[in-house]
Design a protein around this motif. Sequence first.
Motif, mmCIF file in Angstrom:
data_model
loop_
_atom_site.group_PDB
_atom_site.id
_atom_site.type_symbol
_atom_site.label_atom_id
_atom_site.label_comp_id
_atom_site.label_asym_id
_atom_site.label_seq_id
_atom_site.Cartn_x
_atom_site.Cartn_y
_atom_site.Cartn_z
ATOM 1 N N ASP A 115 0.869 -1.180 0.000
ATOM 2 C CA ASP A 115 0.000 0.000 0.000
ATOM 3 C C ASP A 115 0.898 1.219 0.000
ATOM 4 N N HIS A 116 0.459 2.231 -0.758
ATOM 5 C CA HIS A 116 1.248 3.459 -0.828
ATOM 6 C C HIS A 116 0.441 4.605 -0.233
ATOM 7 N N VAL A 117 1.043 5.327 0.707
ATOM 8 C CA VAL A 117 0.401 6.526 1.264
ATOM 9 C C VAL A 117 1.217 7.725 0.774
ATOM 10 N N PRO A 118 0.667 8.508 -0.171
ATOM 11 C CA PRO A 118 1.451 9.594 -0.784
ATOM 12 C C PRO A 118 1.661 10.782 0.158
ATOM 13 N N THR A 119 2.541 10.595 1.118
ATOM 14 C CA THR A 119 2.840 11.607 2.136
ATOM 15 C C THR A 119 3.848 12.607 1.579
ATOM 16 N N SER A 120 3.492 13.890 1.573
ATOM 17 C CA SER A 120 4.420 14.892 1.035
ATOM 18 C C SER A 120 5.360 15.369 2.139
ATOM 19 N N PHE A 121 6.430 16.074 1.728
ATOM 20 C CA PHE A 121 7.361 16.628 2.730
ATOM 21 C C PHE A 121 7.043 18.087 3.007
ATOM 22 N N ARG A 122 5.893 18.536 2.531
ATOM 23 C CA ARG A 122 5.517 19.930 2.748
ATOM 24 C C ARG A 122 4.277 20.043 3.623
ATOM 25 N N GLY A 123 4.168 19.214 4.629
ATOM 26 C CA GLY A 123 3.026 19.330 5.540
ATOM 27 C C GLY A 123 2.551 17.972 6.034
ATOM 28 N N ASP A 124 2.292 17.053 5.091
ATOM 29 C CA ASP A 124 1.812 15.727 5.512
ATOM 30 C C ASP A 124 2.775 15.103 6.520
ATOM 31 N N ASN A 125 4.068 15.412 6.324
ATOM 32 C CA ASN A 125 5.107 14.794 7.160
ATOM 33 C C ASN A 125 5.048 15.253 8.619
ATOM 34 N N GLN A 126 4.300 16.329 8.882
ATOM 35 C CA GLN A 126 4.200 16.818 10.266
ATOM 36 C C GLN A 126 2.860 16.470 10.909
ATOM 37 N N LYS A 127 2.020 15.744 10.179
ATOM 38 C CA LYS A 127 0.722 15.371 10.755
ATOM 39 C C LYS A 127 0.936 14.296 11.818
ATOM 40 N N PRO A 128 0.136 14.359 12.911
ATOM 41 C CA PRO A 128 0.335 13.395 14.012
ATOM 42 C C PRO A 128 0.329 11.946 13.540
ATOM 43 N N GLU A 129 -0.557 11.628 12.576
ATOM 44 C CA GLU A 129 -0.623 10.214 12.156
ATOM 45 C C GLU A 129 0.660 9.765 11.469
ATOM 46 N N PHE A 130 1.359 10.724 10.809
ATOM 47 C CA PHE A 130 2.639 10.326 10.200
ATOM 48 C C PHE A 130 3.759 10.338 11.238
ATOM 49 N N LEU A 131 3.733 11.317 12.135
ATOM 50 C CA LEU A 131 4.774 11.362 13.182
ATOM 51 C C LEU A 131 4.728 10.109 14.064
ATOM 52 N N ALA A 132 3.542 9.499 14.148
ATOM 53 C CA ALA A 132 3.433 8.241 14.909
ATOM 54 C C ALA A 132 4.173 7.116 14.188
ATOM 55 N N VAL A 133 4.339 7.260 12.878
ATOM 56 C CA VAL A 133 5.062 6.256 12.087
ATOM 57 C C VAL A 133 6.551 6.586 12.069
ATOM 58 N N ASN A 134 6.852 7.857 11.797
ATOM 59 C CA ASN A 134 8.253 8.296 11.800
ATOM 60 C C ASN A 134 8.378 9.594 12.588
ATOM 61 N N PRO A 135 8.861 9.500 13.823
ATOM 62 C CA PRO A 135 8.947 10.702 14.677
ATOM 63 C C PRO A 135 9.888 11.769 14.118
ATOM 64 N N ASN A 136 10.730 11.407 13.136
ATOM 65 C CA ASN A 136 11.598 12.411 12.495
ATOM 66 C C ASN A 136 10.809 13.328 11.566
#
Length: 204
Positions: A29-50
């Motif tokens: 499965d691909h989740v198209p997470t961008s580095f201009r905002g999506d990367n700071q959403k709590p649900e992504f930070l739970a996957v990668n805290p960086n």
Amino acid sequence: MNKPTLYGISSSRAFRSIWAAEEIGLDYDHVPTSFRGDNQKPEFLAVNPNGRIPALVDGELQLFESMAINLYLTKNYGVRLLPEGAAGEAKVLQWSVWGISEIEPLQMQIVVQQFFTPEDKRDAEVVSRATQALARPLGVLNTALGEGHYLLGEEFTIADLNVAGVMDLLMMLQFDFSQWEHVARWLKACQERPSYSSAKAVGS
Ligand SMILES: N[C@@H](CCC(=O)N[C@@H](CS)C(=O)NCC(=O)O)C(=O)O
């Protein structure tokens, strides 16, 4: 069992891991997470805290760092891309670490100027110094490739994908590789793989 899930967009460093997944033929499965905002959403930070892409979730495993993701995917789902034995695996690791330590920091200096700095604020001196410094690792790569086809011999391995994946940004910058003819030939061969085009087409 859920499929492995890969986070990131192809127009970023996540391309390397998307390319590995495509080369392996992974059912993911691909989740198209961008580095201009999506990367700071709590649900992504739970996957990668960086807060950086790519990231991978596979069952209980959460993984960041593109090279680690690619080595994991290869060992688990794409062993044909891994040379046999501890020495072969060490060589894969060597080239993967080399790509992100010897090429990437210099390449990023050029990328920051050309892609992220307004034209009137660009520092040509930074680009020139980084370009000159790249001659050393590119010379090493050129010699290692020699007349052979790929980094570790006749077969394309994850070492090739990892290094060519790191260098994809240089290719996008249309960096002049003409002094390093084996590097130019090898990059072209890597780019001609069907998995390269399919990875480029995955959500950017
Ligand atoms: N060393 C990391 C680098 C990842 C990285 O820096 N990704 C960038 C996109 S190219 C990112 O997510 N940047 C967002 C940020 O730094 O906030 C890897 O290879 O996975």
